[in-house]
Design a protein around this motif. Sequence first.
Motif, short mmCIF file in Angstrom:
data_model
loop_
_atom_site.label_atom_id
_atom_site.label_comp_id
_atom_site.label_asym_id
_atom_site.label_seq_id
_atom_site.Cartn_x
_atom_site.Cartn_y
_atom_site.Cartn_z
N ARG A 237 -2.12 -5.71 -3.98
CA ARG A 237 -2.42 -4.31 -3.69
C ARG A 237 -3.47 -3.84 -4.68
N CYS B 195 -13.28 3.30 -1.65
CA CYS B 195 -11.89 2.91 -1.39
C CYS B 195 -11.73 2.36 0.02
N ARG B 196 -12.37 3.04 0.98
CA ARG B 196 -12.24 2.57 2.36
C ARG B 196 -12.94 1.23 2.54
N LYS C 217 -10.85 -1.39 0.60
CA LYS C 217 -9.42 -1.35 0.86
C LYS C 217 -8.58 -1.09 -0.40
N ARG D 289 -6.15 1.85 -2.26
CA ARG D 289 -5.45 3.12 -2.09
C ARG D 289 -5.82 4.01 -3.27
N ARG E 168 -4.35 2.55 7.31
CA ARG E 168 -4.46 1.61 6.20
C ARG E 168 -4.30 0.18 6.71
N TYR F 194 -4.85 -3.39 4.63
CA TYR F 194 -4.54 -3.24 3.22
C TYR F 194 -3.31 -4.10 2.92
#
Lengths: 472, 561
Positions: free
Chosen positions: A237, A262-263, A266, A268, B112, B115
């Motif tokens: 992550r 961030c997009r 990937k 958060r 998301r 991810y």
Amino acid sequence: MSSKFIFLESVDLLSTIPQYHLVLGTFLLLWVAWLTVKRRYNNRQLPELSNDEVERKIANWQPEPLVKPIEKKYHHALKPKLVSTKVGKRITVNGKDCLNLGTHNYLGFVGSSEIEDTAIAAIEKYGVGSCGPRGFYGTVDVHLELEEKLAKFMELEEAIVYSYGFTTIASAIPAYCKRRDLVFVDEKINFSIQKGLDASRSNVKYFKHNDADNLKNLLTQQAEEENKNPKRAAKTRKFLIVEGIYMNTGEICPLPDLVKLCREYKLRIFIDESISFGVLGKHGRGVTEHFGVPRHEIDMIMGSLDWAVASIGGFCVGSSYIIEHQRLSGLGYCFSASLPPFLTSAATKSLQIMERNTEIFDTLKQKCLQFDARLKELTSFCLSGFAESPVKHLYLKEIPNHADEWELLNLISDKCIDNNIAVIVSAYLETETTPPRSSLRICVSVVLEDVEIEHACQVIEKCTEAVLSSVK
Amino acid sequence: MPLVNNMAATRFRVAFAATQDEDPEISLKNGIATHPAIGNGKLNGYASLASDLHVRKRRVVDTPTSYKSKESFEKISFITSALTHLGFYFLMFLGFVNQLLFTPKVAQEQNRKGYAPLYDQFEVFYLRYVYRRIRDCWNRPISSVPGAEVTLKDRVTHDYGWSFKFTGTETRCINLGSYNYLGFAESSGKCAEQSIQTLKKYGCASCSTRLELGNMPIHNELEKLTAKFLGVEDAIVFGMGFATNSLNLPSLITKGCLVLSDEKNHASLILGLRLSGAVTKVFKHNNTNHLERCLREAIVHGQPGSGKPWKKIFIIVEGIYSMEGSIVHLPDILKLKKKYKAYLYLDEAHSTGAMGTHGRGVCDYYGIDSRQVDILMGTFTKSFGSAGGYIAGTKELIDHLRVHSHGHTYASSMSPPVAQQIITSMRIIAGEDGTDAGRNRTKQLARNTRYFRRRLNQIGVIIYGNMDSPVVPMMVYLYSKIGTVVRTLTGHGIATVGVGFPATPLMAGRIRFCLSAAHTKEQLDYVLKNIEEIADTLGLRYSRKPRDPNPIEYYSDSETE
Ligand SMILES: Cc1ncc(COP(=O)(O)O)c(C=O)c1O
């Protein structure tokens, strides 16, 4: 506690169900074995060394003292300034009545009789303390009300309230970031984020303060590395943690650029809006509203109820998917008594006032801009901080030979207080990863009149000159 | 980290909801390690009880009535433990089937895709399909003072625990769930009045930290009073008990120090230790033999790797353990501390105010000078009916904290009305208000505790811990019984708390009662009557100890002295 119910990672039961018998068998065997050797084990001597040697070693061991004597340079911390009135627009510091430029009372809510009446009514209904964590009858209806109100205020699904601002951020981060995860953070982040990261044990990568290009470089490097091991990368992550307005610099984060990154990569994104909440944007919704970034692009917004809201505590808002998780794994949420109901009611009232009275944010913006323009004129300081930020740091432009910057600033602060203006030097610990540079920190509040701002700046200027000329 | 006991890691990761992708090897070890530890802990408690008893008779002179004999951790029959395991795995299995057949009605993450998943698979499964079944037993909203009685807001679930709706009705319950030991959770009377006065004078909060502009006379007054109350030189206070531990341990304990931490220590202590970066070794709960062994080994072997001697060794224990109901074996631990030159950190979150004839905590209870403990920590959340925490000790220690504490520098200062509540209640406990109201409260609590515990023993349920501890865990073992007991008691107007795996060992699910000075004998009798009734229907009479056939007396004043 109830909250521990889900954290049984130690017993990967699902994966061990087929092997359960094996495990149980082994366990039984171990148990029997343990029972048989227990008695001997109890009387067992320490290996290798003879009894005498052991005793001698024990007798010879001398621990360091519990604490070391305090070094002289820290003595100031033993005598902090004493404030003997409400910490509102005017305060009495060490017996001197001053105009307050030192506390984060941006919206002037300290001393609001409306808020105080609500708080008093709450004490009369619920008493002072809540006497239990949220899980164990510490959830009072006012907590639910505040959470609902916060979520509505931020136009998000759910909010969670903690009993202490500092712990909110330090607990929320390790609830998501785990060992082996990768967290990108700004190098100037505040201490509670640093502690949250320490607790998470994630891999932390720092990028230059507010430098999206630098972050992009780091991310591309990371992407290259991930290409080598895509399997592992799919499980890692990645997070970005920034502050809306940085406590230690007063700067605003370049949110649109960060969100784009961030997009693309990937990640958060979590934002600590302790300062920007109730400050930036038309409705005080913070840095997202300021930049017009859709709030669902942000995974979680954390904030504090200590500053603009003028109560105590902290909160996180976001989608239910994200926030719900903290109800069982936010350490400071599960294992600590809930926020005293009267402080909760006070916070709810503050939010109501903010909703009702949205001009206040515009007023604050004007005051900040005004202050900014005036502080820029000061000759001995350079000003750091976003113009609309209510937190402004003044750094000395030149430090006379051999003088300690921190000491000089303190002299200036003391002198200002003597002249009825409460300005403080921001307090930092030396144990921070990179201790921030000492500064005079000015907090802007809507209650300041134009003439007061002008007067305050004049006093700061005069006092600074006096102090600087005395050390030259 | 050879010295870091695996148990430490387990508890840590348990508490931190860590992911599964830890070292598989350690995970497995831990998975097993948890279980023997359960057996050990209990067996040991039992064994040491038996063996210590006769040793103690000869040796103990300076401690009150051999305190270990007041403590009990009765062992359960093999059948019950086997059933508990089976029951639990059956529940897991049902959940597994459930997951295959039904899609959950929970929010999914939006936008998301691609991810890395945010949560660990197993954690999500456990939360949704095992914990959900008894989810209604926690986080119950209340709408009144958490005093001797409490008003619950009724809620129902129409979808098996996925979501709750308020019915609009309320239930008045006898409150055995809140930590209101001395009954200071009150919305009227002296405490509330004075807090309101302070609120009017100083406001709710100061929007600043102690080192900047949040330092008020009331904070200094509270610190002085706390120090005086505890009989030490100085004290420092913080706005939250949890933070008192987690933000101060790192400034006291540094790398190169060894920490010996009790197995059952609170999450805030564990977090503080994690942040400090020191090596932590966990010793068995309240087991001084094991502690001594750890101390000896540590001094003899020194730091792992280099073998250099440790800089300092800290022993970290709690006064009353909130899940076990046990009281720390302080006299023995002090002896060890002196013999091995270690430093003692005592977290009195649950014991300050509640223990001892003067309400000064476990030192008072054992008649020990509190200056013998190096670092006294406690919270104001419980007995004082307020919020926050303190650290007390020598002036040197507290000065060190004033300079180096994270909380003192960065966290907002304590709210003035909160501080006032503590000052008022502490004055009452100490008798400084000129009445014996405080004395009566501590006495009443002690009396309620003894009475309630004896009666429970008589009923034949197994209760853990010390006869004098106001935290009373009643063992129900089976996971599903936790929910049933809590619900049944609520149905009879009694609010209690259930605790189960993984907060406790897998086969040691329990119901916890927290007694209060505010409870009357009638209230306790009512609760006991109901427990006695469900003890039969639910099969809670696990105890194999002989039961006292005589009626238990609710002691008169003179007898509890
Ligand atoms: C041993 C111990 N320490 C610290 C705390 C935290 O105290 P507070 O609720 O004031 O944050 C608790 C509370 O549950 C506790 O049991």
